[in-house]
Scaffold this motif. Structure first.
Motif, PDB file in Angstrom:
ATOM      1  N   ILE A 242       1.774   0.295  -2.074  1.00 50.06           N
ATOM      2  CA  ILE A 242       0.410   0.768  -2.264  1.00 50.06           C
ATOM      3  C   ILE A 242      -0.032   0.491  -3.704  1.00 50.06           C
ATOM      4  O   ILE A 242       0.787   0.435  -4.618  1.00 50.06           O
ATOM      5  N   GLY A 243      -1.345   0.302  -3.852  1.00 44.68           N
ATOM      6  CA  GLY A 243      -1.907   0.145  -5.193  1.00 44.68           C
ATOM      7  C   GLY A 243      -2.381   1.518  -5.660  1.00 44.68           C
ATOM      8  O   GLY A 243      -1.595   2.461  -5.712  1.00 44.68           O
ATOM      9  N   VAL A 244      -3.691   1.637  -5.950  1.00 45.07           N
ATOM     10  CA  VAL A 244      -4.212   2.960  -6.308  1.00 45.07           C
ATOM     11  C   VAL A 244      -4.954   3.599  -5.127  1.00 45.07           C
ATOM     12  O   VAL A 244      -5.719   4.541  -5.297  1.00 45.07           O
ATOM     13  N   GLY A 245      -4.705   3.070  -3.927  1.00 38.76           N
ATOM     14  CA  GLY A 245      -5.193   3.742  -2.722  1.00 38.76           C
ATOM     15  C   GLY A 245      -6.708   3.799  -2.599  1.00 38.76           C
ATOM     16  O   GLY A 245      -7.243   4.754  -2.028  1.00 38.76           O
TER      17      GLY A 245
ATOM     18  N   LEU B   3      -7.328   2.749   1.287  1.00 44.46           N
ATOM     19  CA  LEU B   3      -6.257   3.240   2.157  1.00 44.46           C
ATOM     20  C   LEU B   3      -6.609   4.566   2.801  1.00 44.46           C
ATOM     21  O   LEU B   3      -7.169   5.447   2.145  1.00 44.46           O
TER      22      LEU B   3
ATOM     23  N   VAL C 208     -14.743  -2.654  -9.054  1.00 44.64           N
ATOM     24  CA  VAL C 208     -13.866  -2.583  -7.875  1.00 44.64           C
ATOM     25  C   VAL C 208     -12.708  -1.688  -8.327  1.00 44.64           C
ATOM     26  O   VAL C 208     -11.993  -2.036  -9.266  1.00 44.64           O
TER      27      VAL C 208
ATOM     28  N   THR D 179      -6.344  -2.170  -7.888  1.00 48.02           N
ATOM     29  CA  THR D 179      -5.464  -2.959  -8.749  1.00 48.02           C
ATOM     30  C   THR D 179      -5.584  -4.438  -8.372  1.00 48.02           C
ATOM     31  O   THR D 179      -6.114  -4.783  -7.313  1.00 48.02           O
TER      32      THR D 179
ATOM     33  N   GLY E 246      -3.096  -6.267  -7.429  1.00 50.74           N
ATOM     34  CA  GLY E 246      -2.333  -6.457  -6.177  1.00 50.74           C
ATOM     35  C   GLY E 246      -3.194  -6.184  -4.959  1.00 50.74           C
ATOM     36  O   GLY E 246      -3.247  -6.981  -4.010  1.00 50.74           O
ATOM     37  N   GLY E 247      -3.901  -5.046  -4.991  1.00 49.19           N
ATOM     38  CA  GLY E 247      -4.791  -4.704  -3.870  1.00 49.19           C
ATOM     39  C   GLY E 247      -5.935  -5.697  -3.752  1.00 49.19           C
ATOM     40  O   GLY E 247      -6.347  -6.060  -2.644  1.00 49.19           O
TER      41      GLY E 247
ATOM     42  N   ALA F 101     -17.417  -8.803  -4.466  1.00 49.16           N
ATOM     43  CA  ALA F 101     -18.661  -8.047  -4.626  1.00 49.16           C
ATOM     44  C   ALA F 101     -19.709  -8.983  -5.196  1.00 49.16           C
ATOM     45  O   ALA F 101     -19.380  -9.907  -5.950  1.00 49.16           O
TER      46      ALA F 101
ATOM     47  N   ARG G  94     -12.195 -10.804   2.928  1.00 45.23           N
ATOM     48  CA  ARG G  94     -11.408  -9.563   2.802  1.00 45.23           C
ATOM     49  C   ARG G  94      -9.992  -9.695   3.374  1.00 45.23           C
ATOM     50  O   ARG G  94      -9.432  -8.741   3.912  1.00 45.23           O
TER      51      ARG G  94
ATOM     52  N   LEU H 282      -1.604 -13.382   2.426  1.00 49.28           N
ATOM     53  CA  LEU H 282      -0.266 -13.356   1.824  1.00 49.28           C
ATOM     54  C   LEU H 282       0.809 -13.490   2.897  1.00 49.28           C
ATOM     55  O   LEU H 282       0.627 -13.031   4.023  1.00 49.28           O
TER      56      LEU H 282
ATOM     57  N   VAL I 107       5.346  -9.355   1.474  1.00 50.97           N
ATOM     58  CA  VAL I 107       5.622  -9.640   0.064  1.00 50.97           C
ATOM     59  C   VAL I 107       4.964  -8.602  -0.848  1.00 50.97           C
ATOM     60  O   VAL I 107       3.993  -7.951  -0.464  1.00 50.97           O
ATOM     61  N   ILE I 108       5.513  -8.469  -2.048  1.00 47.44           N
ATOM     62  CA  ILE I 108       4.954  -7.559  -3.049  1.00 47.44           C
ATOM     63  C   ILE I 108       4.559  -8.375  -4.267  1.00 47.44           C
ATOM     64  O   ILE I 108       5.410  -9.009  -4.914  1.00 47.44           O
TER      65      ILE I 108
ATOM     66  N   ARG J 252     -24.046  -0.596  -8.616  1.00 45.81           N
ATOM     67  CA  ARG J 252     -23.070   0.209  -7.871  1.00 45.81           C
ATOM     68  C   ARG J 252     -23.406   1.694  -7.902  1.00 45.81           C
ATOM     69  O   ARG J 252     -23.360   2.381  -6.903  1.00 45.81           O
TER      70      ARG J 252
ATOM     71  N   PHE K 225     -19.570   3.896   4.003  1.00 44.85           N
ATOM     72  CA  PHE K 225     -18.544   4.647   3.269  1.00 44.85           C
ATOM     73  C   PHE K 225     -18.324   5.987   3.979  1.00 44.85           C
ATOM     74  O   PHE K 225     -19.298   6.671   4.314  1.00 44.85           O
TER      75      PHE K 225
HETATM   76  C1  LIG Z   1     -15.951   3.481  -4.571  1.00 40.94           C
HETATM   77  C2  LIG Z   1     -15.265   2.214  -4.050  1.00 40.94           C
HETATM   78  C3  LIG Z   1     -15.901   0.994  -4.190  1.00 40.94           C
HETATM   79  C4  LIG Z   1     -15.284  -0.176  -3.707  1.00 40.94           C
HETATM   80  N1  LIG Z   1     -15.935  -1.370  -3.869  1.00 40.94           N
HETATM   81  C5  LIG Z   1     -15.354  -2.495  -3.418  1.00 40.94           C
HETATM   82  C6  LIG Z   1     -16.003  -3.757  -3.579  1.00 40.94           C
HETATM   83  O1  LIG Z   1     -17.074  -3.863  -4.142  1.00 40.94           O
HETATM   84  N2  LIG Z   1     -15.380  -4.867  -3.100  1.00 40.94           N
HETATM   85  C7  LIG Z   1     -14.166  -4.798  -2.475  1.00 40.94           C
HETATM   86  O2  LIG Z   1     -13.650  -5.837  -2.054  1.00 40.94           O
HETATM   87  N3  LIG Z   1     -13.533  -3.620  -2.316  1.00 40.94           N
HETATM   88  C8  LIG Z   1     -14.093  -2.471  -2.771  1.00 40.94           C
HETATM   89  N4  LIG Z   1     -13.449  -1.279  -2.603  1.00 40.94           N
HETATM   90  C9  LIG Z   1     -12.160  -1.244  -1.901  1.00 40.94           C
HETATM   91  C10 LIG Z   1     -10.923  -1.373  -2.811  1.00 40.94           C
HETATM   92  O3  LIG Z   1     -11.211  -0.970  -4.141  1.00 40.94           O
HETATM   93  C11 LIG Z   1     -10.372  -2.796  -2.828  1.00 40.94           C
HETATM   94  O4  LIG Z   1      -9.991  -3.220  -1.546  1.00 40.94           O
HETATM   95  C12 LIG Z   1      -9.143  -2.892  -3.766  1.00 40.94           C
HETATM   96  O5  LIG Z   1      -8.854  -4.255  -3.942  1.00 40.94           O
HETATM   97  C13 LIG Z   1      -7.904  -2.183  -3.232  1.00 40.94           C
HETATM   98  O6  LIG Z   1      -6.945  -2.119  -4.278  1.00 40.94           O
HETATM   99  P1  LIG Z   1      -5.900  -0.920  -4.378  1.00 40.94           P
HETATM  100  O7  LIG Z   1      -5.051  -1.139  -5.555  1.00 40.94           O
HETATM  101  O8  LIG Z   1      -6.616   0.392  -4.329  1.00 40.94           O
HETATM  102  O9  LIG Z   1      -5.076  -1.156  -3.041  1.00 40.94           O
HETATM  103  P2  LIG Z   1      -4.672  -0.081  -1.936  1.00 40.94           P
HETATM  104  O10 LIG Z   1      -5.921   0.528  -1.359  1.00 40.94           O
HETATM  105  O11 LIG Z   1      -3.658   0.842  -2.472  1.00 40.94           O
HETATM  106  O12 LIG Z   1      -4.013  -1.052  -0.857  1.00 40.94           O
HETATM  107  C14 LIG Z   1      -4.834  -1.967  -0.141  1.00 40.94           C
HETATM  108  C15 LIG Z   1      -3.920  -3.031   0.465  1.00 40.94           C
HETATM  109  O13 LIG Z   1      -3.379  -3.822  -0.580  1.00 40.94           O
HETATM  110  C16 LIG Z   1      -1.972  -3.891  -0.448  1.00 40.94           C
HETATM  111  N5  LIG Z   1      -1.383  -3.991  -1.784  1.00 40.94           N
HETATM  112  C17 LIG Z   1      -1.623  -3.216  -2.858  1.00 40.94           C
HETATM  113  N6  LIG Z   1      -0.882  -3.604  -3.905  1.00 40.94           N
HETATM  114  C18 LIG Z   1      -0.134  -4.649  -3.484  1.00 40.94           C
HETATM  115  C19 LIG Z   1       0.856  -5.484  -4.090  1.00 40.94           C
HETATM  116  N7  LIG Z   1       1.246  -5.319  -5.371  1.00 40.94           N
HETATM  117  N8  LIG Z   1       1.423  -6.461  -3.340  1.00 40.94           N
HETATM  118  C20 LIG Z   1       1.058  -6.656  -2.057  1.00 40.94           C
HETATM  119  N9  LIG Z   1       0.132  -5.905  -1.432  1.00 40.94           N
HETATM  120  C21 LIG Z   1      -0.458  -4.913  -2.136  1.00 40.94           C
HETATM  121  C22 LIG Z   1      -1.573  -2.596   0.258  1.00 40.94           C
HETATM  122  O14 LIG Z   1      -0.336  -2.725   0.929  1.00 40.94           O
HETATM  123  C23 LIG Z   1      -2.732  -2.451   1.235  1.00 40.94           C
HETATM  124  O15 LIG Z   1      -2.529  -3.232   2.388  1.00 40.94           O
HETATM  125  C24 LIG Z   1     -14.038  -0.101  -3.069  1.00 40.94           C
HETATM  126  C25 LIG Z   1     -13.384   1.143  -2.947  1.00 40.94           C
HETATM  127  C26 LIG Z   1     -13.995   2.291  -3.424  1.00 40.94           C
HETATM  128  C27 LIG Z   1     -13.267   3.594  -3.275  1.00 40.94           C
END
Ligand SMILES: Cc1cc2nc3c(=O)[nH]c(=O)nc-3n(C[C@H](O)[C@H](O)[C@H](O)COP(=O)(O)OP(=O)(O)OC[C@H]3O[C@@H](n4cnc5c(N)ncnc54)[C@H](O)[C@@H]3O)c2cc1C
Length: 307
Positions: A66-69, A72, A130, A133, A135-136, A144, A178, A182, A186-187, A214, A263
């Motif tokens: 997981i990244g910062v969720g 999720l 966004v 992380t 990774g996410g 965006a 979206r 990958l 993989v991580i 935003r 949302f």
């Molecule tokens: C207020 C808000 C606004 C947002 N706006 C946008 C936007 O404009 N555009 C957009 O695209 N998304 C947006 N998002 C969604 C989100 O921020 C993105 O999808 C972001 O890239 C997810 O990153 P994360 O670290 O939170 O991943 P997580 O939510 O923790 O995980 C998402 C996926 O990534 C995988 N993952 C995470 N880290 C790794 C790693 N190191 N290796 C392999 N896989 C990994 C996880 O297994 C999971 O499948 C928004 C979310 C919120 C809450």
């Protein structure tokens, strides 16, 4: 919810320099603030530690990163097996040359955008705001304002499920809307991005503009998971949801945002089941109204039912 006998899963872990926690709370690590625990949560110290962990775990052990969720929904009974969360040693950001920047997979997208602006590298402005992380962002091909990760990514490094480091170029990934394309399981550990040289002040002005847009269109200070459903080809998910009368719809303490109806929001005490149930109700109403089946963009992980 054990994938295996609890002790036997702990017993399978090698000696690690990072932290290991059984029955670890995950809800605070997600934007929705819901969900049950990880059977085992590991925070590897560095990439060697991550490789050692994955080498020691047979393929029968479920592994979830997981990244910062921020995209999720972790279900109420939690996630069986090993959950991996990468920490600050995976968050380094450095400028490689005047158009290229490298970022660890735990680096926040917004920090990468700011570092790129500071270095006078344009093209990563969309990452400002966004909330995930790197990774996410790569796993989700985050995007965006008419830009996405696939357009600026050069190469990635990751660790395979059996603990080997590997590098792939952008061209070797099948990135689509979206979807990061990958290899399975993989991580990601780091990535390189290419932009083009520009005046930092102009880059900063574009980032400010993105952030202002935003703030006025998304519930960015709520407990949310970002866009709930993918835009179906030729349609905007929020328009379909609005047309089906779902704006503001409530289930338990879960609500469809009044501000941006793609949302979902946890108003305080929602469970993961409330949020997922509300999402399914939205899908049902949109299908009945427009004949279009919405697909979840939010990743739903783990097991449902009573905790
Ligand atoms: C207020 C808000 C606004 C947002 N706006 C946008 C936007 O404009 N555009 C957009 O695209 N998304 C947006 N998002 C969604 C989100 O921020 C993105 O999808 C972001 O890239 C997810 O990153 P994360 O670290 O939170 O991943 P997580 O939510 O923790 O995980 C998402 C996926 O990534 C995988 N993952 C995470 N880290 C790794 C790693 N190191 N290796 C392999 N896989 C990994 C996880 O297994 C999971 O499948 C928004 C979310 C919120 C809450």
């Amino acid at each position: 919810m054990s994938a295996l006998e609890p002790m036997s899963l702990m017993d399978r872990l090698p000696r690690l320099r990072g932290s290991v926690e059984a029955d670890a709370t995950l809800a605070p690590f997600t934007w929705f603030r819901v969900g049950g625990p990880a059977e085992v949560l590991v925070r590897p110290a560095d990439t060697d530690d991550l490789c050692a962990l994955l080498r020691a775990l047979g393929p029968e052990v479920p592994v979830t990163v997981i990244g910062v969720g921020s995209n999720l929904l972790i279900r109420d009974r939690g996630i069986a097996g090993v959950v991996i969360r990468l920490g600050s040693s995976f968050a380094e950001i450095r400028t490689v040359n005047d158009t290229t920047i490298q970022a660890g997979s735990a680096a926040l997208d917004t920090h990468v955008a700011q570092a790129a602006r500071h270095a006078g590298i344009a093209g990563l402005e969309f990452l400002r705001g966004v909330p995930g992380t790197i990774g996410g962002a790569i796993a989700m091909n985050a995007g965006a304002y008419s830009a996405d990760v696939s357009e600026c990514l050069i190469e990635i490094e990751f660790v395979t499920r059996d603990g080997r480091r590997q590098i792939l170029t952008r061209q070797e990934l099948e990135m689509t809307y979206r979807h990061g394309g990958l290899p399975e399981g993989v991580i990601l550990t780091w990535a390189r991005f290419r932009g083009h040289a520009d005046d930092p002040a102009l880059i900063g002005a574009r980032m400010d503009d993105i952030q202002a847009r935003r703030e006025s269109t998304q519930p960015i200070r709520s407990k949310t998971g970002g866009s709930t459903f993918r835009n179906p080809p030729g349609f905007k998910a929020w328009e379909l949801i609005d047309a089906a009368g779902c704006r503001g719809l409530v289930m338990g303490d879960a609500q469809v945002s009044e501000l941006h109806c793609n949302f979902l929001i946890n108003r305080g005490a929602a469970s993961a089941a409330d949020l997922e149930g509300l999402g399914e109700e939205v899908r049902r109403r949109v299908l009945a109204h427009s004949g279009i089946q919405l697909e979840w963009e939010i990743k739903r992980l783990g097991q449902g039912g009573q905790p």
